[in-house]
Design a protein around this motif. Sequence first.
Motif, short mmCIF file in Angstrom:
data_model
loop_
_atom_site.label_atom_id
_atom_site.label_comp_id
_atom_site.label_asym_id
_atom_site.label_seq_id
_atom_site.Cartn_x
_atom_site.Cartn_y
_atom_site.Cartn_z
N ARG A 1 -3.53 10.16 6.09
CA ARG A 1 -2.49 9.76 5.13
C ARG A 1 -2.88 8.45 4.46
O ARG A 1 -2.76 8.28 3.25
N LEU A 2 -3.41 7.50 5.26
CA LEU A 2 -3.79 6.21 4.71
C LEU A 2 -5.03 6.30 3.84
O LEU A 2 -5.40 5.34 3.19
N SER A 3 -5.71 7.43 3.85
CA SER A 3 -6.82 7.62 2.91
C SER A 3 -6.31 8.20 1.60
O SER A 3 -7.10 8.59 0.75
N GLY A 4 -5.00 8.27 1.46
CA GLY A 4 -4.42 8.70 0.18
C GLY A 4 -4.23 10.20 0.07
O GLY A 4 -4.12 10.73 -1.03
N ILE A 5 -4.21 10.87 1.21
CA ILE A 5 -4.04 12.32 1.17
C ILE A 5 -2.60 12.68 1.49
O ILE A 5 -2.00 12.13 2.42
N ASN A 6 -2.05 13.59 0.71
CA ASN A 6 -0.68 14.03 0.93
C ASN A 6 -0.68 14.99 2.13
O ASN A 6 -0.88 16.19 1.98
N PHE B 1 0.81 -1.22 0.00
CA PHE B 1 0.00 0.00 0.00
C PHE B 1 0.84 1.28 0.00
O PHE B 1 0.31 2.38 -0.07
N GLU C 1 2.62 2.52 2.41
CA GLU C 1 2.77 3.19 3.71
C GLU C 1 4.21 2.99 4.21
O GLU C 1 4.79 3.86 4.82
N TYR D 1 -6.65 -0.34 1.34
CA TYR D 1 -6.14 -1.05 2.53
C TYR D 1 -6.93 -0.63 3.77
O TYR D 1 -7.03 0.54 4.09
N PRO E 1 0.56 5.86 -0.06
CA PRO E 1 -0.81 5.36 -0.12
C PRO E 1 -1.57 5.96 -1.30
O PRO E 1 -2.38 5.29 -1.92
N LYS E 2 -1.27 7.21 -1.61
CA LYS E 2 -1.96 7.88 -2.72
C LYS E 2 -1.70 7.14 -4.04
O LYS E 2 -2.62 6.89 -4.82
#
Lengths: 499, 309
Positions: free
Chosen positions: B197-202, A302, A304, A334, A324-325
Motif C-alpha cells: 500500500r505504501l508503494s502506492g498500490i491500491n 503521504f 497513509e 516516503y 499514498p498513491k
Amino acid sequence: MQNKKPILEMVGISKTFPGVKALDKVNLRAYEGEVMALLGENGAGKSTLMKILSGVYQRDEGEIKIEGQDVEIKNIKDAQKLGISIIHQELSLLTNLSIYENLFLGCEIRDGLKLNKKEMVKKSEELLREFDLNISPKTIVKELTVGEMQMVEIIKAVSKDARIIIMDEPTTALTEVETQKLFKIIEQLKSQDVAVIYISHRMEEIFKICDRVTVLRDGTYIGEEYIKNVSRDDLISMMVGRKLEEQFPYVEVKPGKAILEVKNIKWNDKIKDVSFELKSGEILGIAGLMGSGRTEVAKLIFGEYKKTSGEVYIDGKKVDIKSPKDAINSGIAYLSEDRKKEGLILKLSVLENMTISNLSKYENRIKRIDRSKELDDCKEYTKKLSIKTFSPYQLVKNLSGGNQQKVIIAKWLLNLPKVLIIDEPTKGIDVGAKKEIYEILNELKSQGKGVIMISSDMEEILGVSDRIIVMHEGKITGEISRKEANQEIIMKYAVGLTD
Amino acid sequence: MDKFKSIVVKFKSLIGLLLLCFIISIITPRFLNVNNLLNVLTQVSVNAVIAIGMTFVILTGGIDLSVGSILAITGAIAASIIVKSNSLFLAIVVTILLGALIGAFNGAIVAKGKIQPFIVTLATMTIFRGATYVFTNGTPISGLSKNFTFIGNSRVLGIPFPVIITLIVFALAWYLISETRYGRYVYALGGNEDSTRLSGINTDKVKMLVYIVSGIASAISGVIVTSRIGSASPNAGSGYELDAIAAVVLGGTSLSGGEGSITGTIVGAMIIGVLNNGLNLMNVSPFYQSIVKGLVILLAVLIDKKNKK
C-alpha cells in the motif's frame, strides 16, 4: 579495574554456513561488573556469535569457558541454566498477554496445577517499581509503547538472575528518558557483578556506558580495548578497516523555492497544527523524541493517515492527497522507519522490490511488463547506489540492512520524486553504509530535490541537515539553522521547553 | 549436486506427479492408455479451473470457501437461461458476469470491511448455497439442449472440450499473474500488505481483483459441470473448495501468501485427479480413497516443510 576477571571467555570460535564463513577464530570476553561493547558492521558476525552464546547455533570450532570451566551450550535451555540471558533487538514478548504473564512465561508460580496469579502480579509489581515503571502488571503488552515493551523485555531478562546479559541494540526503540533509565539499570547490574555484553551502533552510548570494547570485522576478531584508551575514529577504522575521513559528508547547496508547504495540519488530538515548508535543494531534519508525532506528520503528508484538517502544497499548488498513491502522483516519496514491515516485500526479489511502485512505466501495449526494460533500470540503480547483490533476482530478504535500505531508495528514485521523506534513514545500518546513504541524500539535494529526514540520531540530524525543526507532543517547538544547531538546543525543544 | 538438488526442489510437485503416474501404471495396466488419460484430464478440469482462481486468492494470503456455492448458483442460472431461451451466448455471458459480481461482493467485504477472508467466504458460501436452493426450489434443473451439453461432453480434434477450456483459462491466468503488473501486485500484497500500500498500490482493488478472478473461475466450472451432467443440481460443487485448496497447496503455493504459481496448481490438481483415477482403477473403495487422499496431502506438505528448512 585491571584485576577484574572474565566470567565468560569465548576463544577461537568459528562457524561456517553453507557458502559463508560467518566467524573465523573469534574471541570475546566478558568481565564481571563490566560492560563489554561488541562492535562491528552489519554482517561482521555479532549476531552469529551471540546466537552461539545463547544456544541457538552450535560452533564448529573453539572453546567457551564460564568462570574458567569449559561449557557446552547445546540449546537455549543450557544457556539459561548457565545464567546467560539475551535481550533481542526484535521484541520477543507475546503482545496478546499481560506484562506479568510475559515476565513469568515458562517459570510460572503455581499451587499444584493452579496458577498463583496473585503472587506473580505482586512480584511483577515489585520488579516494575524497581525499574521506575509506573504501569500495572496486568496491562496487556500490546497496549504499551514500543519503549515500554523494550523495558519489560529488559526487566524479563534481568529478573532471571542472569550472570551474563546480552543486549542487542536495546535503545533503538527507547526515548531519551527511557535510555537514561536503561543506563541506570546497567549501572545497577554492574554493581551486582553481572557481565553485560552491549551491542549498539550508537557511538555516544558506547562511550557513555561501556568499559571495554571488542571489535569484529567480516567474521574475524580485530581486538579488545579499554574504551578510555580509544577514540571514536579509532573504533570506526577498526570496524571498517579504513579511515573514515568524515562520517557526515556535507555539501553546500543554495536552496531554491519552496517545493513543499504544509499548512496547519491537524490529526485527531495527536498532531496539533503543524506548518512548515521545505525548499528545493534542502535537507530538512525533523528531530524529537519517540511519540512526538514526527512519523505521524510524515504519514499524514503521504496520505497513509487521513488528516483532520490542513493543507499541503507542492510547487505552490494545493494538492489533495487521500492515499499514498495520490502522494506519489504529486511527487512525494516516503521511506518508513520500519523497512521490513513498511518498505520491503521480503518474499520478492531485489528487482521486483525496486519496480513495484512504478510498474505501469514498463507496460507495453498488451499490458505486458517489459522485463528487459525493468532489468536495465534495476541494473542502473544497483550500480548507481552500489547495492551489493549477486543478482537482480536475489530475494531482498537475503541482503544486509544497508543494502535493503538502498533498494528502497532505488524504488523511490525510479519514481522521480520532488520530495523525499525519509524516516530514520540509517536505523540498524552499519557505519560504512550509513555514509553512503548520506551521500545519496546529498546527491538528491544537489539535484534540487527536497529531503525531509526524520531521525532520533542526534549526530545524524546535526551532521546532515541544512535546517532542523523539533517536535514535541504533536507540535513544532523550534526551528534551528544548521549554524545554530547543537544537541542542547535540540533537546531543550524536544522536551517541550521554548525560549 | 547442489544444482541437482535445487532442480528437484523446484520441480518437486511435477516429480511427485510423475512418480505417482509411474507407480499406478505398474500396478494397473489400464492407467496408461489414451482414453483413460483423456478421461483423467476431463475429470481434473473442473477442479483445475476452480483451483486456478483459488491460487490468485491464496497468493494474496486470502482464501475463498464460497467457490462450490458459486459453481452451484451459476450452474443453475446457466441452466435456467438455456431452458427458457436456449441462447448459449446469453447463458455463458450472464453466468460469467454473475461469477464476477459474486466475486466482487466477496472481495468488497474482505477489502472494505477488513474482515478475515475465511469468515467472509464461509458466510457467503452458506448464503449462495441457500440462494441456489431458493432459485431452484431444491430440485435439479434438467432438460438442457444439445448445444449446451456439447460443452461438457464433446471432443475437438480428439481433445475433450473441458480440457480445452481449462487450457484457455490457464493461459489467461498465467498471462495475468506472470506477465502483467496486476500479477506482481498479487504477489506483493501476499508478501506484505503495508509495504504494498505504501508503494502506492491500491491494495483494496487488488483484493477485489483476486476474488473476481476466483468468482469467474467458479462460474466457468459451473458451466462445465452443468453441461457435463446435463442438469443443474442445487447440491453441485459441495466440498469442491477443499479439493481446490488441496490442489493449490500440493502445487507448492504458500497459504500465507506471496509464494507459488499457477503452473504448480495445475500439477497439484493433476496429482489429485490421477490419484482418484488410480484408486478407482484399482477398485479401492471410496471410503479408503478419502483416507489415501488425505494422507497424500499431509505427506506432500510435510516434505515441502522439510525442504524449506
